[in-house]
Design an enzyme around this catalytic site. Structure first.
Site, PDB file in Angstrom:
ATOM      1  N   GLU A   1      -0.913   1.201   1.494  1.00 12.52           N
ATOM      2  CA  GLU A   1      -1.584   0.352   2.496  1.00 12.52           C
ATOM      3  C   GLU A   1      -0.922  -1.011   2.586  1.00 12.52           C
ATOM      4  O   GLU A   1      -0.941  -1.657   3.636  1.00 12.52           O
ATOM      5  CB  GLU A   1      -3.071   0.185   2.132  1.00 12.52           C
ATOM      6  CG  GLU A   1      -3.916  -0.447   3.234  1.00 12.52           C
ATOM      7  CD  GLU A   1      -3.744  -1.954   3.370  1.00 12.52           C
ATOM      8  OE1 GLU A   1      -3.757  -2.469   4.498  1.00 12.52           O
ATOM      9  OE2 GLU A   1      -3.576  -2.621   2.331  1.00 12.52           O
TER      10      GLU A   1
ATOM     11  N   ASP B   1      -2.606   2.089  -3.486  1.00 10.86           N
ATOM     12  CA  ASP B   1      -1.439   1.356  -3.988  1.00 10.86           C
ATOM     13  C   ASP B   1      -1.804  -0.007  -4.580  1.00 10.86           C
ATOM     14  O   ASP B   1      -2.854  -0.575  -4.300  1.00 10.86           O
ATOM     15  CB  ASP B   1      -0.379   1.187  -2.893  1.00 10.86           C
ATOM     16  CG  ASP B   1      -0.934   0.557  -1.610  1.00 10.86           C
ATOM     17  OD1 ASP B   1      -2.130   0.727  -1.325  1.00 10.86           O
ATOM     18  OD2 ASP B   1      -0.156  -0.105  -0.899  1.00 10.86           O
TER      19      ASP B   1
HETATM   20 NI    NI Z   1      -6.580  -4.132   0.306  1.00  7.98          NI
END
Ligand code: NI
Length: 398
Positions: free
Chosen positions: A145, A87
């Protein structure tokens, strides 16, 4: 274990070099088309397309924007998870690179584009060498994440870690010299929690404070006193950060506002200390607001767990890296107060999360991660591929 036991049997450096151009191409494509956490649809499709083209991999889409590829080796052995996060961040890119983001307000400013490209490179190398792979490799292309509750926990919750014996991951680090490898056993990255405070005062005329309850003055006391938790209440040898990062109040220079809104983050390693923090903070907030006749609301949100690397896996990787790269390239990672949702995997399986230096060439001080001008040295991508290949062999060899 002797060092010869982990000396690579294959020239992984040469194999990483063979896919290096592909890895750079994939990384630039991903960099140009970043997607926010939980929205990585085109990224996941792109990853799945590449993996399908390699052949020999079993693909799954365990959640809407994640991809898992399983490589079953020709001989039995352990099951190893290897993870990349995919991401990007809500940042307007100012890096000036020719492959800069074409998605306004979204940028790969943490290097996750590089992580994804590295793991694709690893999958390409090993899917062509299935006959020499032992056990099973599960390539985990993880979404989200950067945004709580995080993609890692979701993948754990839907069973992606079931049957996996060990799990490894890496992070490119722009402040660290390119090509350096940093590992650390035990607690390595902090638990990043967040909080929000509303101070409820009573508005009034700024010239007549006696008729009001000033939430700005009270909020300022709270900011100051929260630091006393760090410096006076908690063991000075125990890492702790309390940062108030937002303080919003008021609309005019002659009006005492009704409320003040504060928010921030708490970073810690020790689970017991972390559990105590909401109560310790509320004691300060309650005491100060009550002393001054104000009310409050306090919300504390627990983020990711602290990241704790398994000692045995970390040591095995360290030996393998020293044999493959030379001891001068390998160092102990510092503990950092940043968070990382890889900790969700390490809560259920032994493993390690290591760092690969990626400081751009010719740069004295790199722009930090999450900065609009963040860049990495693309030469570090091949190092990441070689490190994963080396680590996979060390953890799956007899
Ligand atoms: Ni990172």
């Amino acid at each position: 274990m002797t060092q010869s036991a982990v000396r690579p049997s294959v020239d992984w450096r040469a194999l990483a070099a063979e896919v290096a151009d592909d890895v750079v191409t994939w990384r630039r494509h991903l960099h140009r088309h970043p997607e926010l956490s939980f929205q990585e649809h085109a990224t996941a499709d792109f990853v799945a397309q590449q993996l399908e083209a390699f052949g020999g991999l079993e693909l799954r889409r365990p959640t809407a924007t994640s991809v898992v590829a399983v490589l079953r080796g020709a001989s039995p052995g352990p099951v190893l998870g290897v993870r990349a996060d995919m991401d990007a961040l809500p940042i307007e890119e100012e890096s000036g690179v020719p492959f800069a983001s074409e998605n306004p307000g979204v940028m790969h400013a943490c290097g996750h584009d590089g992580h994804t490209a590295i793991l694709l490179g690893v999958a390409k190398v090993l899917s062509a060498r299935r006959e020499s792979v032992r056990g099973e490799l599960h390539f985990l292309f993880q979404h989200a994440e950067e945004l709580f509750p995080g993609g890692a926990q979701e993948l754990v919750d839907v069973g992606v870690l079931d049957g996996i014996d060990q799990v490894i991951g890496l992070h490119l680090m722009a402040p660290v010299p390119s090509g350096a490898l940093l590992l650390r056993a035990g607690p390595t990255m902090a638990a990043p929690d967040t909080f929000a405070i509303t101070v409820r005062g009573r508005g009034g005329h700024a010239a007549m404070p006696e008729t009001a309850v000033d939430p700005v003055a009270i909020g300022a006391q709270i900011v100051t006193n929260l630091q006393h938790l760090v410096s006076r209440t908690v063991d000075p040898l125990e890492p702790l950060v309390v940062s108030v990062t937002k303080f919003h109040a008021g609309t005019a220079d002659n009006v005492i506002p009704e409320t003040a809104e504060l928010a921030g983050t708490v970073r810690s390693f020790d689970a017991a200390l972390r559990d105590r923090m909401p109560e310790l903070m509320e004691r300060v907030i309650e005491g100060i607001t009550e002393a001054h006749g104000a009310g409050y609301e306090f919300a504390y949100q627990r983020g990711y767990r602290a990241l704790v690397n398994d000692a045995a896996v970390t040591e095995r990787l360290r030996e393998a890296f020293e044999a493959a790269f030379g001891p001068e390239r390998v160092a102990t990672a510092p503990r950092i107060m940043g968070g990382e949702d890889f900790s969700a995997y390490l809560a259920v399986k032994p493993g390690t999360f290591f760092m690969v230096g990626a400081k751009p060439p010719g740069v004295e001080t790199a722009y930090p991660h999450h900065h609009p001008r963040f860049t990495i040295d693309e030469a570090a991508l091949a190092v990441g591929v070689q490190a994963f290949l080396t680590g996979i062999e060390a953890l799956t060899s007899a």
